[in-house]
Motif scaffolding. Structure first.
Motif, PDB file in Angstrom:
ATOM      1  N   LYS A 220       1.942   4.744  -1.547  1.00  0.00           N
ATOM      2  CA  LYS A 220       1.124   5.698  -2.286  1.00  0.00           C
ATOM      3  C   LYS A 220       1.846   6.990  -2.648  1.00  0.00           C
ATOM      4  N   THR A 221       3.161   7.025  -2.456  1.00  0.00           N
ATOM      5  CA  THR A 221       3.959   8.162  -2.907  1.00  0.00           C
ATOM      6  C   THR A 221       5.269   7.647  -3.478  1.00  0.00           C
TER       7      THR A 221
ATOM      8  N   TRP B   8      -4.129   2.935  -7.459  1.00  0.00           N
ATOM      9  CA  TRP B   8      -5.001   3.572  -6.464  1.00  0.00           C
ATOM     10  C   TRP B   8      -5.914   4.607  -7.118  1.00  0.00           C
TER      11      TRP B   8
ATOM     12  N   LEU C 170       1.348   4.199  -9.538  1.00  0.00           N
ATOM     13  CA  LEU C 170       0.548   4.648  -8.398  1.00  0.00           C
ATOM     14  C   LEU C 170      -0.861   5.033  -8.842  1.00  0.00           C
TER      15      LEU C 170
ATOM     16  N   GLU D 287      -7.591   8.115  -5.495  1.00  0.00           N
ATOM     17  CA  GLU D 287      -6.806   8.650  -4.385  1.00  0.00           C
ATOM     18  C   GLU D 287      -5.815   9.691  -4.910  1.00  0.00           C
TER      19      GLU D 287
ATOM     20  N   VAL E 219      -2.826  10.453  -5.552  1.00  0.00           N
ATOM     21  CA  VAL E 219      -1.459   9.939  -5.670  1.00  0.00           C
ATOM     22  C   VAL E 219      -0.717  10.522  -6.871  1.00  0.00           C
TER      23      VAL E 219
ATOM     24  N   GLU F  23       0.823  -1.213   0.000  1.00  0.00           N
ATOM     25  CA  GLU F  23       0.000   0.000   0.000  1.00  0.00           C
ATOM     26  C   GLU F  23       0.858   1.266   0.000  1.00  0.00           C
TER      27      GLU F  23
END
Length: 571
Positions: free
Chosen positions: A262-263, A294, A290, A297, A299, A260
């Motif tokens: 996300k950056t 996701w 990313l 989101e 990202v 998980e």
């Protein structure tokens, strides 16, 4: 070997070493032609480079690497003799052999196969496809779909950078090899000899040859092989994403999902990048992974995108930009044409051009005018055509059954539906679609990433085609009878491509890498799996279909990106 034996080290055909290149005396390491690793000895440069890296890793105290043998290739560098071999070309009782022999022409080819995978190859007289065969061996590509033409080589793929080995040797030094970066054969040969280069990546870094569109990669590899002969080190099967990490694309994507992440910073830290800030190769790739992993989101990092995607327009050689509004299925209206004409006059656009994708390109727009011209086009109901991005570009259509006397289905309507469903989707590389209303194929659907051809009883679906410098005709996927099935297959194919292809990889090389049989097994043979791909695509589209041209009107921070530096300084 005699020195090692006299020193008391265990030797057989060579100095026996383990996976960390240690001899039977753990304080002594050995690499090169003198060693024996897991029963094998070595006489080429490529494996010795790998051994040296592992040995250095342990001598430096990191102790994180082990030596793993890889398939190697050999090109005999003797004038007048063309001989290439790679992998296990001897075979055994569990393998099959395919042999082509033409004594008069002096050509001999032998392929060793097991379970529809190429294990080894021997080429004599015609070695032009050596790098391609070696790639098939390294990547364990299934040859089931082209087994009957395997020994005829890669020429049917239409690689514009693919040419004969003898032609490479006879090329003049001033002959241009890489048109994108203006690199000639002499530049490449000089870089190889002066800097002792042995790999394609080394040549790319030193000369930029094949570093842009990649269509000349085959030619560059042949020049490299001809120049260094048996010392030629082929690109490894698991190529690292970039120089910042040893991990390949697939490992990076798996790490993002499994942990998980996300950056970009989180990915770089977790995978222990040597450069925590990344580079021009890994930052846009990871940003795409990313966004794909996701949906919905926050990202997406604009600073990790190239200028065209940051500015939502293609930068031109004079630092102006091109603006291409989306024209659904190539069908427009008088009102839209008036809006385009008004915008062209209002912002003094020097060139208005009809594109090959059935759209209109406004060329020469100043950067500071981009938000304003977008606002005017938005007011007329038009959105970005994403002509600048790794995304769905166009869905080309013919007029189909509505007007054409040969049309069997409503290709225009189908094309518009497909484009409205798929626009806005970010993909590993650009995606083009087309829908033809009959087998005459006026929309050129069989050279698109996803092509649809109408027949009397429904639609034929094709995948993996492209035009340009590397022309590839589509592969037939399946025949369906309903419009809804066309959309389901299109969405499922798009999502499968989005989730599994490497960043920058068009659908054609992706299919060649994983095999058409695999694509069919996932999409045609497993209806439930196909519906899952399709559902994930539709879910991601709920978040992706936001017009980037509308952002500057809604966010002052976005508008600020388009203010000329001189105006900022004066303010």
């Amino acid at each position: 070997t005699e020195l090692a034996r006299s020193a008391g080290l265990h030797c057989e055909r060579g100095i026996v070493v383990n996976d960390t290149l240690q001899t039977f005396d753990p304080a002594i390491y050995a690499v090169g032609e003198c060693i024996q690793h897991r029963g094998e000895v070595f006489g080429l440069v490529a494996p010795i480079w790998d051994q040296a890296r592992v040995c250095a890793n342990h001598l430096a105290g990191y102790c994180t690497s082990i030596y793993q043998q890889k398939a190697t290739s050999t090109k005999l560098k003797v004038t007048g003799i063309d001989l290439f071999s790679a992998g296990d070309f001897m075979g055994d009782d569990t393998t099959e052999e395919i042999i082509f022999q033409d004594p008069r022409a002096g050509v001999y080819k032998k392929a060793v196969i097991r379970d529809n995978q190429l294990l080894g190859i021997v080429l004599y007289g015609d070695t032009v496809d050596g790098p391609w065969y070696f790639q098939l061996i390294r990547e364990k590509t299934s040859i089931a779909d082209f087994r009957d033409t395997l020994l005829f080589g890669q020429h049917m793929l239409g690689d514009a950078g693919h040419d004969g080995q003898n032609a490479v040797v006879n090329m003049a030094d001033d002959a241009e090899v890489c048109g994108c970066n203006g690199v000639c054969k002499g530049d490449i040969v000089k870089a190889i000899t002066d800097n002792k280069l042995f790999t394609l990546e080394d040549v790319r870094a030193a000369t930029k040859a094949s570093a842009s569109c990649g269509s000349c990669t085959g030619l560059v590899e042949q020049i490299l092989a001809a120049t260094v002969g048996g010392d030629y080190s082929q690109t490894p099967a698991e190529k690292p994403l970039c120089g910042c990490t040893e991990h390949p694309h697939e490992t990076v994507r798996a790490a993002i999902i499994d942990n998980e992440l996300k950056t970009f910073d989180a990915v770089a830290e977790f995978l222990e990048f040597t450069n925590p800030d990344g580079c021009h190769v890994c930052r846009p790739a990871i940003n795409y992974y990313l966004v794909c992993a996701w949906p919905g989101e926050p990202v997406d990092d604009p600073s990790s995108r190239f200028i065209n995607e940051r500015a939502h327009a293609n930068i031109q050689k004079d630092n102006t930009y091109s603006v291409v509004p989306r024209i659904w299925g190539g069908v427009t209206t008088p009102a839209e044409l008036r809006a385009i004409a008004d915008a062209a006059e209002k912002y003094n656009v020097p060139c208005v051009k009809v594109t090959g994708g059935q759209r209109i390109d406004l060329l020469g727009v100043k950067k500071e005018d981009l938000p304003k011209i977008w606002a005017d086009l938005n007011a007329a109901g038009m959105v970005s055509g994403h002509a600048y991005g790794k995304a769905l570009r166009t869905v080309k259509t013919c007029v189909g059954s509505e007007f054409c006397r040969f049309g069997t289905q409503d290709s225009t309507g189908m094309g518009i539906e497909l484009e409205r469903m798929t626009w806005g989707a970010w993909t590993p590389a650009k995606v083009k679609m087309a829908v033809s209303g009959c087998p005459r194929n006026c929309a050129e659907a069989t050279i698109k990433d996803f092509g649809v051809v109408a027949v009397d009883s429904g639609w034929e679906l094709y995948v993996g085609g492209n035009g340009g410098m590397k022309v590839r005709v589509c592969d037939f996927l399946v025949k369906v009878s309903s419009d809804e099935e066309v959309k389901e297959y299109a969405g499922a194919f798009m999502q499968m491509y989005r989730e599994q292809a490497r960043y920058g990889e068009r659908s054609a090389p992706w299919i060649e890498r994983v095999g058409l049989s695999y694509i069919k097994a996932e999409l045609v043979d497993k209806p439930d799996q196909r519906k899952q791909w399709y559902a994930r695509f539709l879910e991601s589209q709920q978040h992706a279909q936001k017009d980037p041209w509308a952002e500057p009107q809604q966010d002052a921070r976005v508008r600020a990106r388009f203010i000329p530096l001189a105006d900022v300084t004066e303010a």
